[in-house]
Design a protein around this motif. Structure first.
Motif, PDB file in Angstrom:
ATOM      1  N   ASP A  27      -3.926   0.042  -7.483  1.00  0.00           N
ATOM      2  CA  ASP A  27      -3.696  -0.723  -6.085  1.00  0.00           C
ATOM      3  C   ASP A  27      -4.597  -0.870  -4.975  1.00  0.00           C
ATOM      4  OD1 ASP A  27      -2.264  -0.650  -3.925  1.00  0.00           O
ATOM      5  OD2 ASP A  27      -1.267   1.197  -4.109  1.00  0.00           O
ATOM      6  N   ILE A  28      -4.471  -2.804  -4.856  1.00  0.00           N
ATOM      7  CA  ILE A  28      -5.087  -3.602  -3.816  1.00  0.00           C
ATOM      8  C   ILE A  28      -5.340  -2.428  -2.734  1.00  0.00           C
ATOM      9  CG2 ILE A  28      -3.682  -4.810  -2.991  1.00  0.00           C
ATOM     10  CD1 ILE A  28      -6.128  -6.632  -4.183  1.00  0.00           C
ATOM     11  N   VAL A  57      -3.522  -5.457 -11.736  1.00  0.00           N
ATOM     12  CA  VAL A  57      -3.574  -4.666 -10.024  1.00  0.00           C
ATOM     13  C   VAL A  57      -2.149  -5.508  -9.427  1.00  0.00           C
ATOM     14  CG1 VAL A  57      -5.364  -6.057  -7.531  1.00  0.00           C
ATOM     15  CG2 VAL A  57      -6.189  -5.992 -10.167  1.00  0.00           C
ATOM     16  N   THR A  58      -1.937  -4.308  -8.378  1.00  0.00           N
ATOM     17  CA  THR A  58      -1.222  -4.390  -8.123  1.00  0.00           C
ATOM     18  C   THR A  58      -0.837  -4.287  -6.441  1.00  0.00           C
ATOM     19  OG1 THR A  58      -0.603  -1.939  -7.556  1.00  0.00           O
ATOM     20  CG2 THR A  58      -0.170  -2.643  -9.383  1.00  0.00           C
ATOM     21  N   GLY A  59       0.219  -4.776  -5.707  1.00  0.00           N
ATOM     22  CA  GLY A  59      -0.080  -4.871  -4.437  1.00  0.00           C
ATOM     23  C   GLY A  59      -0.680  -6.221  -4.168  1.00  0.00           C
ATOM     24  N   VAL A  60      -0.860  -7.633  -4.629  1.00  0.00           N
ATOM     25  CA  VAL A  60      -1.592  -8.761  -4.370  1.00  0.00           C
ATOM     26  C   VAL A  60      -0.669  -9.348  -3.383  1.00  0.00           C
ATOM     27  CG1 VAL A  60      -2.873  -8.519  -5.983  1.00  0.00           C
ATOM     28  CG2 VAL A  60      -0.802  -9.853  -6.233  1.00  0.00           C
ATOM     29  N   GLY A  61       0.255  -9.066  -3.098  1.00  0.00           N
ATOM     30  CA  GLY A  61       1.324 -10.241  -1.737  1.00  0.00           C
ATOM     31  C   GLY A  61       1.553  -9.583  -0.557  1.00  0.00           C
ATOM     32  N   ARG A  62       0.505  -8.643  -0.568  1.00  0.00           N
ATOM     33  CA  ARG A  62       0.089  -7.898   1.029  1.00  0.00           C
ATOM     34  C   ARG A  62      -1.202  -8.277   1.278  1.00  0.00           C
ATOM     35  NH1 ARG A  62       2.017  -2.795  -0.577  1.00  0.00           N
ATOM     36  NH2 ARG A  62       2.515  -3.972  -2.476  1.00  0.00           N
ATOM     37  N   VAL A  63      -2.200  -9.479   1.171  1.00  0.00           N
ATOM     38  CA  VAL A  63      -3.059  -9.767   1.044  1.00  0.00           C
ATOM     39  C   VAL A  63      -3.796  -8.863   2.304  1.00  0.00           C
ATOM     40  CG1 VAL A  63      -5.199 -11.313   1.521  1.00  0.00           C
ATOM     41  CG2 VAL A  63      -3.471 -11.943   0.275  1.00  0.00           C
ATOM     42  N   ASN A  64      -2.850  -8.727   3.585  1.00  0.00           N
ATOM     43  CA  ASN A  64      -3.529  -8.553   4.748  1.00  0.00           C
ATOM     44  C   ASN A  64      -3.539  -7.061   4.349  1.00  0.00           C
ATOM     45  OD1 ASN A  64      -1.219  -8.411   5.038  1.00  0.00           O
ATOM     46  ND2 ASN A  64      -0.175  -8.496   7.200  1.00  0.00           N
ATOM     47  N   PHE A  86      -3.044 -10.132 -12.075  1.00  0.00           N
ATOM     48  CA  PHE A  86      -2.560  -9.361 -10.812  1.00  0.00           C
ATOM     49  C   PHE A  86      -0.940  -9.571 -10.231  1.00  0.00           C
ATOM     50  CE2 PHE A  86      -6.324 -11.496 -10.611  1.00  0.00           C
ATOM     51  CZ  PHE A  86      -7.217 -10.350  -9.422  1.00  0.00           C
ATOM     52  N   CYS A  87      -0.611  -9.339  -9.905  1.00  0.00           N
ATOM     53  CA  CYS A  87       0.728  -8.371  -9.736  1.00  0.00           C
ATOM     54  C   CYS A  87       1.439  -7.547  -8.442  1.00  0.00           C
ATOM     55  CB  CYS A  87       1.545  -7.150 -11.064  1.00  0.00           C
ATOM     56  SG  CYS A  87       3.158  -7.094 -11.013  1.00  0.00           S
ATOM     57  N   GLU A  88       2.381  -8.206  -8.425  1.00  0.00           N
ATOM     58  CA  GLU A  88       3.451  -7.480  -7.194  1.00  0.00           C
ATOM     59  C   GLU A  88       4.942  -6.911  -7.424  1.00  0.00           C
ATOM     60  OE1 GLU A  88       4.249  -6.116  -4.701  1.00  0.00           O
ATOM     61  OE2 GLU A  88       2.635  -7.433  -3.964  1.00  0.00           O
TER      62      GLU A  88
END
Length: 131
Positions: A27-28, A57-64, A86-88
């Motif tokens: 989880d990133i 790798v999850t949560g890549v849609g929320r880079v911030n 990489f996955c959201e």
């Protein structure tokens, strides 16, 4: 079968099915997630790194909201010669596509796809990463 960390408990070894693919989920947003994966890697037989391990790798849609450097994750893939996906998980289309990709990888690792071995598959993935 899911496990939160390795090693797996030994008391049920005789009931455990053969392991064809190990997917480490990171989880990133959680440094603990990466630390847990790094600790668990020591318990994986070296032969699995010949095409039977990948990092998801999850949560890549929320880079911030990232707590982990992308370079650290990519270095894991390079160090262990294993693909990084990489996955959201919150987006259904991406979640479904990722699940299908993992099932396809599992089929290859389990030997159900004629003419393709896990090692040759990972080699092909690494060549396409270089392009």
């Amino acid at each position: 079968h899911l496990a939160t960390s390795l090693p797996l408990p030994s008391e049920r070894d005789h009931l455990r099915p053969r392991i064809d693919l190990v997917v480490f989920m990171i989880d990133i947003k959680s440094k603990y997630s990466l630390k847990n994966v790094e600790t668990s890697l020591a318990y994986v037989d070296a032969s699995f790194f010949l095409g039977k391990v990948c990092f998801l790798v999850t949560g890549v849609g929320r880079v911030n909201a990232c707590s982990i450097e992308m370079n650290a994750i990519c270095k894991l893939g390079e160090t262990y010669c294993s693909p990084v996906l990489f996955c959201e998980l919150e987006l259904e289309g991406i979640r479904v596509a990722t699940a299908q990709r993992l099932v396809r990888m599992l089929g290859i690792c389990a030997g159900h796809i004629p003419g393709v071995s896990a090692l040759s598959f990972v080699s092909l993935m690494r060549m396409s990463d270089d392009d």
